[in-house]
Design a protein around this motif. Structure first.
Motif, PDB file in Angstrom:
ATOM      1  N   ARG A  94      -8.782  14.844 -18.049  1.00  0.00           N
ATOM      2  CA  ARG A  94      -7.945  14.190 -16.951  1.00  0.00           C
ATOM      3  C   ARG A  94      -8.905  13.809 -15.829  1.00  0.00           C
ATOM      4  NH1 ARG A  94      -3.109  16.673 -13.265  1.00  0.00           N
ATOM      5  NH2 ARG A  94      -5.027  18.058 -12.617  1.00  0.00           N
ATOM      6  N   VAL A  95      -9.364  12.798 -15.739  1.00  0.00           N
ATOM      7  CA  VAL A  95     -10.358  12.278 -14.707  1.00  0.00           C
ATOM      8  C   VAL A  95      -9.827  12.428 -13.209  1.00  0.00           C
ATOM      9  CG1 VAL A  95     -12.020  10.670 -13.904  1.00  0.00           C
ATOM     10  CG2 VAL A  95     -11.490  10.912 -16.563  1.00  0.00           C
ATOM     11  N   LEU A  96      -8.545  11.570 -12.970  1.00  0.00           N
ATOM     12  CA  LEU A  96      -8.152  11.410 -11.762  1.00  0.00           C
ATOM     13  C   LEU A  96      -6.566  11.542 -11.868  1.00  0.00           C
ATOM     14  CD1 LEU A  96     -10.178   8.966 -10.140  1.00  0.00           C
ATOM     15  CD2 LEU A  96     -10.057  11.050  -9.360  1.00  0.00           C
ATOM     16  N   ASP A  97      -6.082  12.055 -10.713  1.00  0.00           N
ATOM     17  CA  ASP A  97      -4.696  12.114 -10.568  1.00  0.00           C
ATOM     18  C   ASP A  97      -4.400  11.711  -9.008  1.00  0.00           C
ATOM     19  OD1 ASP A  97      -2.205  13.160  -9.801  1.00  0.00           O
ATOM     20  OD2 ASP A  97      -2.011  14.319 -11.937  1.00  0.00           O
ATOM     21  N   ARG A 155      -0.034   5.046   1.468  1.00  0.00           N
ATOM     22  CA  ARG A 155       1.281   5.699   1.120  1.00  0.00           C
ATOM     23  C   ARG A 155       2.334   4.516   1.782  1.00  0.00           C
ATOM     24  NH1 ARG A 155      -0.696  10.926   3.151  1.00  0.00           N
ATOM     25  NH2 ARG A 155      -1.007  12.286   1.515  1.00  0.00           N
ATOM     26  N   ARG A 156       2.107   4.005   2.919  1.00  0.00           N
ATOM     27  CA  ARG A 156       3.082   3.098   3.468  1.00  0.00           C
ATOM     28  C   ARG A 156       3.121   1.545   2.882  1.00  0.00           C
ATOM     29  NH1 ARG A 156       0.916   4.933   8.577  1.00  0.00           N
ATOM     30  NH2 ARG A 156       0.114   2.738   8.553  1.00  0.00           N
ATOM     31  N   SER A 157       2.177   1.623   1.853  1.00  0.00           N
ATOM     32  CA  SER A 157       1.780   0.297   1.461  1.00  0.00           C
ATOM     33  C   SER A 157       2.716  -0.129  -0.009  1.00  0.00           C
ATOM     34  CB  SER A 157       0.353  -0.009   0.921  1.00  0.00           C
ATOM     35  OG  SER A 157      -0.001   0.611  -0.215  1.00  0.00           O
ATOM     36  N   ASP A 158       2.780  -1.129  -0.427  1.00  0.00           N
ATOM     37  CA  ASP A 158       3.777  -1.667  -1.584  1.00  0.00           C
ATOM     38  C   ASP A 158       2.888  -0.967  -2.865  1.00  0.00           C
ATOM     39  OD1 ASP A 158       5.373  -2.922  -0.105  1.00  0.00           O
ATOM     40  OD2 ASP A 158       4.539  -4.788  -0.173  1.00  0.00           O
ATOM     41  N   LYS A 159       1.428  -0.855  -2.850  1.00  0.00           N
ATOM     42  CA  LYS A 159       0.780  -0.234  -3.913  1.00  0.00           C
ATOM     43  C   LYS A 159       0.074   0.892  -3.425  1.00  0.00           C
ATOM     44  CE  LYS A 159      -1.450  -3.284  -6.316  1.00  0.00           C
ATOM     45  NZ  LYS A 159      -2.573  -4.338  -6.791  1.00  0.00           N
ATOM     46  N   LEU A 207     -14.724  -2.748  -8.684  1.00  0.00           N
ATOM     47  CA  LEU A 207     -13.346  -1.894  -8.901  1.00  0.00           C
ATOM     48  C   LEU A 207     -12.726  -1.823  -7.530  1.00  0.00           C
ATOM     49  CD1 LEU A 207     -15.154   1.336 -10.695  1.00  0.00           C
ATOM     50  CD2 LEU A 207     -13.572  -0.540 -11.616  1.00  0.00           C
ATOM     51  N   PHE A 208     -13.546  -1.869  -6.548  1.00  0.00           N
ATOM     52  CA  PHE A 208     -12.656  -1.703  -5.118  1.00  0.00           C
ATOM     53  C   PHE A 208     -13.123  -2.691  -4.118  1.00  0.00           C
ATOM     54  CE2 PHE A 208     -13.724   2.925  -6.695  1.00  0.00           C
ATOM     55  CZ  PHE A 208     -12.332   3.251  -7.106  1.00  0.00           C
ATOM     56  N   PRO A 209     -12.981  -3.974  -4.505  1.00  0.00           N
ATOM     57  CA  PRO A 209     -13.399  -4.965  -3.489  1.00  0.00           C
ATOM     58  C   PRO A 209     -12.540  -4.807  -2.164  1.00  0.00           C
ATOM     59  CG  PRO A 209     -11.830  -5.844  -5.187  1.00  0.00           C
ATOM     60  CD  PRO A 209     -12.099  -4.435  -5.662  1.00  0.00           C
ATOM     61  N   ASP A 210     -13.239  -4.926  -0.976  1.00  0.00           N
ATOM     62  CA  ASP A 210     -12.453  -4.730   0.208  1.00  0.00           C
ATOM     63  C   ASP A 210     -11.320  -5.662   0.330  1.00  0.00           C
ATOM     64  OD1 ASP A 210     -14.511  -2.992   1.354  1.00  0.00           O
ATOM     65  OD2 ASP A 210     -15.833  -4.667   1.603  1.00  0.00           O
ATOM     66  N   GLU A 211     -11.311  -6.851  -0.071  1.00  0.00           N
ATOM     67  CA  GLU A 211     -10.285  -7.756  -0.142  1.00  0.00           C
ATOM     68  C   GLU A 211      -9.133  -7.309  -0.647  1.00  0.00           C
ATOM     69  OE1 GLU A 211     -13.986  -9.845   0.609  1.00  0.00           O
ATOM     70  OE2 GLU A 211     -13.455  -8.577  -0.926  1.00  0.00           O
ATOM     71  N   ALA A 212      -9.111  -6.351  -1.800  1.00  0.00           N
ATOM     72  CA  ALA A 212      -8.024  -5.737  -2.192  1.00  0.00           C
ATOM     73  C   ALA A 212      -7.217  -4.920  -1.334  1.00  0.00           C
ATOM     74  CB  ALA A 212      -8.460  -4.884  -3.581  1.00  0.00           C
ATOM     75  N   PHE A 265      -5.985   5.160  -7.376  1.00  0.00           N
ATOM     76  CA  PHE A 265      -5.782   6.032  -8.752  1.00  0.00           C
ATOM     77  C   PHE A 265      -5.860   5.246 -10.079  1.00  0.00           C
ATOM     78  CE2 PHE A 265      -2.195   7.208 -11.639  1.00  0.00           C
ATOM     79  CZ  PHE A 265      -2.963   8.174 -12.427  1.00  0.00           C
ATOM     80  N   GLU A 266      -4.927   3.889  -9.859  1.00  0.00           N
ATOM     81  CA  GLU A 266      -4.866   3.159 -11.024  1.00  0.00           C
ATOM     82  C   GLU A 266      -6.118   2.444 -11.701  1.00  0.00           C
ATOM     83  OE1 GLU A 266      -1.662   0.707  -9.281  1.00  0.00           O
ATOM     84  OE2 GLU A 266      -0.059   1.984  -9.799  1.00  0.00           O
ATOM     85  N   ILE A 267      -6.866   1.932 -10.418  1.00  0.00           N
ATOM     86  CA  ILE A 267      -8.023   1.454 -10.790  1.00  0.00           C
ATOM     87  C   ILE A 267      -9.064   2.433 -11.522  1.00  0.00           C
ATOM     88  CG2 ILE A 267     -10.359   0.574  -9.779  1.00  0.00           C
ATOM     89  CD1 ILE A 267      -8.634  -0.778  -7.571  1.00  0.00           C
ATOM     90  N   SER A 268      -9.177   3.638 -10.920  1.00  0.00           N
ATOM     91  CA  SER A 268      -9.935   4.679 -11.248  1.00  0.00           C
ATOM     92  C   SER A 268      -9.555   4.871 -12.940  1.00  0.00           C
ATOM     93  CB  SER A 268      -9.999   5.918 -10.547  1.00  0.00           C
ATOM     94  OG  SER A 268     -10.397   5.598  -9.179  1.00  0.00           O
ATOM     95  N   LEU A 269      -8.134   4.853 -13.105  1.00  0.00           N
ATOM     96  CA  LEU A 269      -7.493   5.287 -14.309  1.00  0.00           C
ATOM     97  C   LEU A 269      -8.236   4.275 -15.328  1.00  0.00           C
ATOM     98  CD1 LEU A 269      -6.185   7.149 -16.233  1.00  0.00           C
ATOM     99  CD2 LEU A 269      -3.913   6.017 -15.334  1.00  0.00           C
TER     100      LEU A 269
END
Length: 218
Positions: free
Chosen positions: A146-149, A120-124, A40-45, A129-133
């Motif tokens: 609603r799990v996450l927002d 916040r400063r990034s392009d994504k 879900l959250f690879p460091d490289e992402a 949130f999107e990965i968790s959703l």
């Protein structure tokens, strides 16, 4: 600051991980994050959030896991890092294991603040949130609750900590003010808060409309 990379190799002699594997339900959020964290959250992402120079960051896979648990359990930044430090379930979920084998035994709550700002400063900015959703959809959870927002994940906790600081300053001012000044100050307070208690105001911290009157001092 350069990108920190978590150790993807499991330690078969880690007694904390062995204990959690034997005692935690297989369908618990802790077991799920332990098994799926690197997918879900690879460091490289998160490489775009860091430069190639300087000391290494706490691995983003660890931070993202803490942020998800922080949201689900309603913790402030300080509470989240304390649970990460002392709760075996959080450490198991983050894949860091026991203290004698982990490269990341503890980190400051300011790491969460810094990571949210980098997002916040990034392009994504909503990637966690999107990965968790997406994971929640795959698990069949979306539609039932609603799990996450992204708002509470990136803003509510920081807002609550800010309110605590502001209220503390106002309470201290009211304590030292003479009766005349105190009466004048009370008359201009528009939040409806009497500042008698050190507890945070009881409002829905996920509701942006409920927050403004508490965001700044009178």
């Amino acid at each position: 600051m350069s990108l920190g990379i978590a150790d993807s190799q499991s330690n078969f002699f880690d007694d904390m991980a062995q204990f959690c594997e034997k005692t935690l339900p297989k369908d618990s959020i802790y077991a799920f994050l332990h098994d799926e964290r690197n997918r879900l959250f690879p460091d490289e992402a998160f490489v775009d959030l860091f430069s190639g120079r300087g000391r290494q960051s706490v691995p983003p896979s660890v931070i993202a896991t803490v942020m998800v648990l922080q949201r689900l359990e309603g913790c402030s930044d300080r509470e989240a890092t304390e649970r990460y430090a002392f709760d075996a379930r959080w450490r198991y979920a983050a894949g860091v294991g026991s203290y004698d084998v982990s490269a990341w035994p503890i980190f400051s709550h300011t790491v969460l603040v810094d990571f949210r700002e980098r997002l916040r400063r990034s392009d994504k900015p909503d990637r966690v949130f999107e990965i968790s959703l997406e994971a929640a959809r795959a698990a069949g959870l979306v539609g039932h609750k609603r799990v996450l927002d992204s708002t509470p994940l990136y803003d509510a906790v920081a807002t609550m900590d800010t309110i605590t600081l502001i209220r503390s300053a106002i309470r201290n001012l009211l304590k030292v003010a003479d009766s005349s000044l105190r009466d004048s100050l009370v008359r201009v307070i528009t939040s409806g808060d009497d500042y008698a208690s050190s507890a945070k105001p009881t409002i829905d911290w996920d509701d942006r409309d409920a927050q403004p009157k508490f965001r700044s001092p009178p």
